[in-house]
Design an enzyme around this catalytic site. Sequence first.
Site, PDB file in Angstrom:
ATOM      1  N   LYS A 116      -5.219  28.908   2.673  1.00  0.00           N
ATOM      2  CA  LYS A 116      -6.335  27.768   3.484  1.00  0.00           C
ATOM      3  C   LYS A 116      -5.315  27.109   3.295  1.00  0.00           C
ATOM      4  CE  LYS A 116     -10.067  26.053   4.897  1.00  0.00           C
ATOM      5  NZ  LYS A 116     -11.346  26.177   3.149  1.00  0.00           N
ATOM      6  N   LYS A 155      -9.620  15.526   1.440  1.00  0.00           N
ATOM      7  CA  LYS A 155      -9.210  16.698   0.369  1.00  0.00           C
ATOM      8  C   LYS A 155      -8.494  17.496   0.459  1.00  0.00           C
ATOM      9  CE  LYS A 155     -11.327  19.987  -1.193  1.00  0.00           C
ATOM     10  NZ  LYS A 155     -12.373  21.408  -1.755  1.00  0.00           N
TER      11      LYS A 155
END
Length: 291
Positions: free
Chosen positions: A168, A236
């Site tokens: 990811k 983030k």
Amino acid sequence: MSTIGFVGLGIMGGPMAGHLVQAGHDVTGYDHSPAGVEKLKAAGGNAAGSAAEAVRDKDIVITMLPQDEHVRDVFGTVLEHAAPGTLYIDFSTVTPATSEWTAAEGKKKNLRVLDAPVSGGEPGAVNGTLSIMVGGAEADFDAAEAVFDAVGKTIALVGPNGAGQVVKAANQLVVGGIYALVSEAILLMENLGADAAKGLDVLAGGLAGSKILDLKRKSMLERSFQPGFRIDLHHKDMGIILAAARQAEVSIPMGALTAQLIAAARAMGHGSLDHSALLLVAEALSGKERA
């Protein structure tokens, strides 16, 4: 069909839980926001008054949460209330270290743990077409097949616990870099007299083609940045990427630059916009801001 406890019914988790209900599973959900719980009830799911109530006596427990600290906090509840043998699937995007921790702690309680971050944003969650990159044991991956099939389209076991988060991170690295380059390409064409719309059509059909050009070229040209995946969240994720690169002792200069551009977008007040709003940063750097 399984009994499922689902914690985290936000912009991504809500539609995913709804798809599980549609697939015939008995889903009980919890979220800090009452709106998410009400939507699940309207879709045919069950409401829980707490995370503990949601996860107790379920075949499968799922979390879809914003950050590492949320996953660690809720997983403490899972450790306390989930029955031995429960399959735990975390769809959140967090650091590989957090996913490795949940796996290690879960093993002590005889829980089966998978990290399964997703790509596709809100449209992918709504349409049930997410890409899912999974870390964990093959037997547990096989046991989760019905869940993954209900919410995703492209699904792969990519390694042991934590590997899903690594892939990811790689995904977000590439996505951010492509947005940055497409933004610069748009400005280049617009300011040198080319038809940027037709130019992007040509790029999309050639070697420069990408899913981003397929889905976002029109909205970027229109400066329409309705969020499918917010700058705040990509910021983030870039922190996760930089930390992972440091852990691996891998140099990612393009990734570091992309992280700075995304940080700039956030500092400019664009955190709530779609990550395609990197175009606004490119414009500002060139002194080409629109009124």
